[in-house]
Design a protein around this motif. Structure first.
Motif, short mmCIF file in Angstrom:
data_model
loop_
_atom_site.label_atom_id
_atom_site.label_comp_id
_atom_site.label_asym_id
_atom_site.label_seq_id
_atom_site.Cartn_x
_atom_site.Cartn_y
_atom_site.Cartn_z
N LEU A 27 -13.24 -5.63 -28.50
CA LEU A 27 -12.91 -4.23 -28.34
C LEU A 27 -11.39 -4.08 -28.30
O LEU A 27 -10.72 -4.72 -27.49
CB LEU A 27 -13.52 -3.66 -27.06
CG LEU A 27 -13.25 -2.19 -26.78
CD1 LEU A 27 -13.85 -1.32 -27.87
CD2 LEU A 27 -13.80 -1.81 -25.42
N CYS A 28 -10.85 -3.25 -29.18
CA CYS A 28 -9.39 -3.09 -29.23
C CYS A 28 -8.95 -1.66 -29.01
O CYS A 28 -7.78 -1.42 -28.71
CB CYS A 28 -8.84 -3.62 -30.54
SG CYS A 28 -9.44 -2.73 -31.99
N ALA A 29 -9.88 -0.69 -29.14
CA ALA A 29 -9.46 0.70 -28.97
C ALA A 29 -10.66 1.57 -28.62
O ALA A 29 -11.79 1.30 -29.01
CB ALA A 29 -8.82 1.23 -30.25
N ILE A 30 -10.37 2.61 -27.88
CA ILE A 30 -11.33 3.66 -27.53
C ILE A 30 -10.60 4.96 -27.81
O ILE A 30 -9.44 5.13 -27.43
CB ILE A 30 -11.72 3.60 -26.04
CG1 ILE A 30 -12.40 2.27 -25.72
CG2 ILE A 30 -12.60 4.78 -25.66
CD1 ILE A 30 -12.56 2.01 -24.25
N THR A 31 -11.27 5.90 -28.49
CA THR A 31 -10.64 7.17 -28.81
C THR A 31 -11.50 8.31 -28.28
O THR A 31 -12.71 8.33 -28.49
CB THR A 31 -10.43 7.31 -30.33
OG1 THR A 31 -9.61 6.22 -30.77
CG2 THR A 31 -9.76 8.62 -30.68
N GLY B 5 -0.97 3.91 -15.60
CA GLY B 5 0.24 3.12 -15.80
C GLY B 5 0.34 2.51 -17.19
O GLY B 5 1.27 1.77 -17.48
N LEU B 6 -0.63 2.80 -18.08
CA LEU B 6 -0.53 2.33 -19.46
C LEU B 6 0.66 3.02 -20.12
O LEU B 6 1.10 4.08 -19.70
CB LEU B 6 -1.82 2.65 -20.22
CG LEU B 6 -3.07 1.92 -19.74
CD1 LEU B 6 -4.30 2.43 -20.50
CD2 LEU B 6 -2.93 0.42 -19.93
N GLU B 7 1.18 2.41 -21.18
CA GLU B 7 2.37 2.94 -21.84
C GLU B 7 2.01 3.84 -23.02
O GLU B 7 1.10 3.53 -23.78
CB GLU B 7 3.23 1.78 -22.34
CG GLU B 7 3.79 0.94 -21.21
CD GLU B 7 4.71 -0.15 -21.72
OE1 GLU B 7 5.35 0.05 -22.77
OE2 GLU B 7 4.79 -1.19 -21.06
N ALA B 8 2.77 4.91 -23.17
CA ALA B 8 2.57 5.83 -24.28
C ALA B 8 2.95 5.16 -25.60
O ALA B 8 3.94 4.44 -25.68
CB ALA B 8 3.40 7.10 -24.08
N HIS B 9 2.15 5.40 -26.62
CA HIS B 9 2.46 4.88 -27.95
C HIS B 9 3.55 5.77 -28.56
O HIS B 9 3.45 7.00 -28.50
CB HIS B 9 1.19 4.91 -28.82
CG HIS B 9 1.36 4.18 -30.10
ND1 HIS B 9 1.92 4.76 -31.21
CD2 HIS B 9 1.06 2.90 -30.44
CE1 HIS B 9 1.96 3.88 -32.18
NE2 HIS B 9 1.44 2.74 -31.75
N PRO B 10 4.59 5.18 -29.14
CA PRO B 10 5.71 5.98 -29.63
C PRO B 10 5.38 6.92 -30.78
O PRO B 10 6.08 7.90 -31.00
CB PRO B 10 6.75 4.93 -30.06
CG PRO B 10 5.99 3.66 -30.20
CD PRO B 10 4.80 3.76 -29.31
N LEU C 258 -2.24 5.35 -25.82
CA LEU C 258 -1.71 4.52 -24.74
C LEU C 258 -2.10 3.08 -25.03
O LEU C 258 -3.17 2.81 -25.57
CB LEU C 258 -2.31 4.93 -23.40
CG LEU C 258 -2.11 6.37 -22.95
CD1 LEU C 258 -2.91 6.62 -21.66
CD2 LEU C 258 -0.63 6.65 -22.71
N HIS C 259 -1.24 2.16 -24.62
CA HIS C 259 -1.59 0.75 -24.79
C HIS C 259 -1.21 -0.01 -23.52
O HIS C 259 -0.32 0.38 -22.77
CB HIS C 259 -0.94 0.15 -26.04
CG HIS C 259 0.56 0.27 -26.08
ND1 HIS C 259 1.39 -0.68 -25.56
CD2 HIS C 259 1.35 1.25 -26.56
CE1 HIS C 259 2.64 -0.30 -25.73
NE2 HIS C 259 2.65 0.88 -26.34
N GLY C 260 -1.94 -1.10 -23.31
CA GLY C 260 -1.72 -1.92 -22.13
C GLY C 260 -1.45 -3.36 -22.50
O GLY C 260 -1.53 -3.76 -23.66
N GLU C 261 -1.17 -4.17 -21.49
CA GLU C 261 -0.81 -5.57 -21.68
C GLU C 261 -1.91 -6.38 -22.36
O GLU C 261 -1.64 -7.27 -23.14
CB GLU C 261 -0.49 -6.21 -20.33
CG GLU C 261 0.75 -5.65 -19.67
CD GLU C 261 0.96 -6.24 -18.28
OE1 GLU C 261 0.29 -7.22 -17.93
OE2 GLU C 261 1.80 -5.69 -17.56
N ALA C 262 -3.16 -6.08 -22.06
CA ALA C 262 -4.27 -6.86 -22.61
C ALA C 262 -4.61 -6.48 -24.04
O ALA C 262 -5.55 -7.01 -24.62
CB ALA C 262 -5.50 -6.70 -21.72
N GLY C 263 -3.87 -5.54 -24.63
CA GLY C 263 -4.07 -5.16 -26.01
C GLY C 263 -5.01 -3.99 -26.22
O GLY C 263 -5.20 -3.55 -27.35
N LEU C 264 -5.60 -3.47 -25.16
CA LEU C 264 -6.49 -2.33 -25.32
C LEU C 264 -5.69 -1.07 -25.61
O LEU C 264 -4.66 -0.81 -24.99
CB LEU C 264 -7.33 -2.10 -24.05
CG LEU C 264 -8.31 -0.93 -24.11
CD1 LEU C 264 -9.36 -1.16 -25.20
CD2 LEU C 264 -8.98 -0.74 -22.77
#
Length: 122
Positions: free
Chosen positions: A7-11, A29-34, A43-49
């Motif tokens: 699993l790499c993404a949920i929309t 606390g996930l980071e906004a995608h530029p 948003l993306h996190g450290e684990a790649g989700l």
């Protein structure tokens, strides 16, 4: 060799991708995608989700627990303190439905676009 899937993404569908992404950014606390814009934010996190939010015309929010507009899925977030997490998320714009099936064990909230999500004790 069998194929595996990761699993790499949920929309999530919503009326305002930037606003919903901002809510979950503050909540998790996930980071906004530029490359986020008015049609799609992420948003993306450290684990790649990756969590995406896509604008949908005539969006209809899920109705929980009524299934006249089904929830289809929901997030579960592990927290140390249910009361503290609930209060913080309500300050950020979440709502708390009146129906709570087991409030001592978990809390059901809805995000600003109406998607239900649960807080569970970690």
């Amino acid at each position: 060799m069998p194929h595996t899937m990761k699993l790499c993404a949920i929309t999530l569908d919503c009326p305002d991708p930037r606003a919903l992404a901002a809510f979950y950014e503050q909540a998790t606390g996930l980071e906004a995608h530029p490359a986020s814009d008015a049609e799609f934010a992420g948003l993306h996190g450290e684990a790649g989700l990756f969590i995406g939010f896509q604008r949908v015309d005539d969006y209809r929010a899920p109705r929980w627990p009524d299934q006249s507009v089904p929830q289809q899925f929901h997030f579960d977030f592990a927290v140390d303190d249910l009361d503290e997490a609930e209060a913080r998320l309500i300050e950020l714009g979440a709502s708390k439905p009146a129906y709570q099936p087991d409030e001592d064990r978990w809390r059901v909230l809805t995000d600003p676009a109406g998607h239900p999500f649960c807080l569970v004790r970690s």
